[in-house]
Design an enzyme around this catalytic site. Structure first.
Site, PDB file in Angstrom:
ATOM      1  N   GLU A   1      21.453  37.139-101.139  1.00 12.37           N
ATOM      2  CA  GLU A   1      21.137  37.183-102.560  1.00 12.37           C
ATOM      3  C   GLU A   1      20.182  36.025-102.832  1.00 12.37           C
ATOM      4  O   GLU A   1      20.151  35.064-102.055  1.00 12.37           O
ATOM      5  CB  GLU A   1      22.433  37.033-103.384  1.00 12.37           C
ATOM      6  CG  GLU A   1      22.897  35.603-103.646  1.00 12.37           C
ATOM      7  CD  GLU A   1      23.362  34.840-102.403  1.00 12.37           C
ATOM      8  OE1 GLU A   1      23.477  35.439-101.317  1.00 12.37           O
ATOM      9  OE2 GLU A   1      23.590  33.632-102.519  1.00 12.37           O
TER      10      GLU A   1
ATOM     11  N   SER B   1      16.456  18.373-104.520  1.00 16.28           N
ATOM     12  CA  SER B   1      16.814  19.608-103.827  1.00 16.28           C
ATOM     13  C   SER B   1      15.623  20.507-103.503  1.00 16.28           C
ATOM     14  O   SER B   1      15.657  21.257-102.524  1.00 16.28           O
ATOM     15  CB  SER B   1      17.834  20.397-104.658  1.00 16.28           C
ATOM     16  OG  SER B   1      17.306  20.673-105.946  1.00 16.28           O
TER      17      SER B   1
ATOM     18  N   LYS C   1      17.999  24.790 -98.961  1.00 16.90           N
ATOM     19  CA  LYS C   1      18.656  26.064 -98.589  1.00 16.90           C
ATOM     20  C   LYS C   1      18.599  26.349 -97.092  1.00 16.90           C
ATOM     21  O   LYS C   1      19.515  26.964 -96.541  1.00 16.90           O
ATOM     22  CB  LYS C   1      18.009  27.228 -99.369  1.00 16.90           C
ATOM     23  CG  LYS C   1      18.203  27.158-100.870  1.00 16.90           C
ATOM     24  CD  LYS C   1      19.663  27.382-101.254  1.00 16.90           C
ATOM     25  CE  LYS C   1      19.865  27.285-102.747  1.00 16.90           C
ATOM     26  NZ  LYS C   1      21.261  27.432-103.166  1.00 16.90           N
TER      27      LYS C   1
HETATM   28  C1  FEV Z   1      21.619  31.143-103.822  1.00 17.78           C
HETATM   29  C2  FEV Z   1      21.028  31.245-105.178  1.00 17.78           C
HETATM   30  C3  FEV Z   1      20.353  29.983-105.628  1.00 17.78           C
HETATM   31  C4  FEV Z   1      19.055  29.634-105.344  1.00 17.78           C
HETATM   32  N1  FEV Z   1      18.568  28.364-105.587  1.00 17.78           N
HETATM   33  C5  FEV Z   1      19.237  27.426-106.131  1.00 17.78           C
HETATM   34  C6  FEV Z   1      18.703  26.059-106.179  1.00 17.78           C
HETATM   35  C7  FEV Z   1      19.536  25.000-106.597  1.00 17.78           C
HETATM   36  C8  FEV Z   1      20.941  25.263-107.077  1.00 17.78           C
HETATM   37  O1  FEV Z   1      21.711  25.807-106.036  1.00 17.78           O
HETATM   38  P1  FEV Z   1      22.926  24.961-105.395  1.00 17.78           P
HETATM   39  O2  FEV Z   1      22.311  23.793-104.698  1.00 17.78           O
HETATM   40  O3  FEV Z   1      23.613  25.887-104.455  1.00 17.78           O
HETATM   41  O4  FEV Z   1      23.770  24.536-106.562  1.00 17.78           O
HETATM   42  C9  FEV Z   1      19.065  23.711-106.589  1.00 17.78           C
HETATM   43  N2  FEV Z   1      17.800  23.427-106.194  1.00 17.78           N
HETATM   44  C10 FEV Z   1      16.958  24.401-105.802  1.00 17.78           C
HETATM   45  C11 FEV Z   1      15.570  24.036-105.376  1.00 17.78           C
HETATM   46  C12 FEV Z   1      17.386  25.752-105.786  1.00 17.78           C
HETATM   47  O5  FEV Z   1      16.529  26.727-105.377  1.00 17.78           O
HETATM   48  C13 FEV Z   1      18.087  30.516-104.702  1.00 17.78           C
HETATM   49  O6  FEV Z   1      18.274  31.719-104.669  1.00 17.78           O
HETATM   50  O7  FEV Z   1      17.059  29.998-104.209  1.00 17.78           O
END
Ligand code: FEV
Length: 386
Positions: A103, A369, A81
């Protein structure tokens, strides 16, 4: 801002000035040498890029294929992120904004936003579903420690969709001084494109690392979990035009796609508008959003980014959906075979190995991720499965 029939900016009139300003300026700002210099320096010295491409030997042995893990879990804050929030905070500064909202579902995006706001000395307000504040409590504490204000979203299903609604409501009320850092490839144009571009560093690095390690820039498979789709967009980005590379998007089936408790949007979704974007979303016959379910907060979203709706519709990507139990077993497997505890979202991508069909000469890259620290309480609750 279209991906075939999907994408666009279907926004209320009151949001138009903010989104239009962004649309007009984002590509020029991203192209500025000073922006790129600062962005690359922060990715290197603050985020810790390039992230390793790690050959998982014991996992490869078990599945009789060659598996490499792209270690986005080693980014500062513990997930991909931050690649996006570093870019968007620099953009917000150049737009003269002083207040940041976001968010969050899993809390990783919230932490990544609070982190860059602390770094840049900007006010930070994060909206988070009350349900998610409970199941991702460690990240709530982290956001507050980083100086952010965490506001509970109490509407609807009190998860990611509702946090997004509350953030949009805030932005409409604070258009001039506030930038909304959206955490995935969702929302009105230009956000899906902006976030994909800021995550594309993942596949840019993958190609170079694969060349060094395997003699070819192209793997046979790239596998990533999909909530809104940002880590997948980044992992797929520089392979989209490479038909030899099979793109595998993994969604959360929850208790099963036909159980009534699922978040497998590519299977259960129909075209419609959600959060300003025309895409696939889980909806009833009146077009009202139906409540999704996943054990993982970050995949517990009834929509999907328009890029992924297009990839599903066009057949360019293969979509697999994984149930809660399969994801939990994948957490235990990676922990015990490679000494890496993945996030619950990430575990869905790992569980896809069971049905991928990769052969002994194939090269499989899995986008790791995020790390599992935020999910330890959930893992303890399911100790018997783990
Ligand atoms: C933006 C809302 C999604 C969140 N996280 C999604 C997330 C995801 C899925 O989100 P995307 O990569 O955007 O599909 C995959 N791997 C981890 C470690 C994540 O935290 C958050 O709020 O942290």
């Amino acid at each position: 801002g279209y991906y075939g029939q999907f994408g666009g900016a279907f926004i209320p009139e009151m949001l138009y000035p903010n989104v239009e300003e962004l649309r007009q300026r984002y590509l020029d700002i991203l192209a500025e040498p000073e922006f790129q210099a600062e962005y690359q320096q922060l990715l290197r010295d603050y985020v810790g890029r390039p992230t390793p491409l790690f050959e998982a030997k014991r996992l490869s042995e078990k599945y009789n294929t060659r598996i490499y893990l792209k270690r986005e879990d080693l980014c500062h804050t513990g997930a991909h992120k931050v690649n996006n929030t570093v870019g968007q905070i620099l953009l917000a500064k150049r737009l003269g904004k002083t207040r940041i909202i976001a968010e969050t579902g899993a809390g990783q995006h919230g932490v990544a936003t609070a982190t860059v706001c602390a770094l840049m000395g900007m006010q930070c307000i994060v909206y988070m579903g009350e349900i998610d504040m409970e199941r991702q409590k460690p990240n709530v504490y982290r956001m507050r420690l980083l100086g952010a204000e965490v506001r509970a979203a109490l509407s609807g299903s009190r998860t990611l969709k509702d946090a997004t609604n509350e953030a949009i409501r805030d932005w409409i009320s604070n258009p001039v001084d506030t930038h909304y850092i959206i955490g995935s490839v969702v929302g009105p144009h230009p956000y899906p494109d902006l976030v994909a571009r800021l995550q594309a560093v993942i596949s840019e690095e993958m190609r170079k690392q694969l060349l060094e390690k395997t003699g070819s820039e192209l793997p046979n498979y790239v596998v990533a979990c999909v909530g809104g789709g940002s880590n997948a967009a980044g992992a797929f980005y520089h392979f989209l035009e490479e038909p030899a590379v099979q793109l595998v998007a993994v969604e959360a089936a929850g208790h099963g796609v036909n159980s009534g408790h699922s978040a497998a949007t590519s299977v259960l979704g129909k075209p419609g508008i959600i959060h300003g974007s025309r895409t696939l979303l889980m909806q009833d016959e009146e077009g009202q959003i139906t409540e999704p379910y996943s054990i993982s907060a970050g995949l517990d979203y009834p929509g999907i980014g328009p890029l992924h709706a297009f990839l599903a519709d066009s057949g360019r990507a293969r979509f697999i959906s994984i149930e809660d139990e399969q994801a939990l077993r994948a957490v235990a497997e990676l922990s015990r075979l490679e000494g890496i505890i993945p996030a619950l979202e990430t575990a869905h991508a790992l569980a896809a190995l069971q049905q991928l069909g990769a052969g002994p000469d194939d090269v499989v890259v899995i986008n790791l991720s995020g790390r599992g620290d935020k999910d330890l309480e959930t893992y303890l609750k399911h100790a018997e499965t783990l």
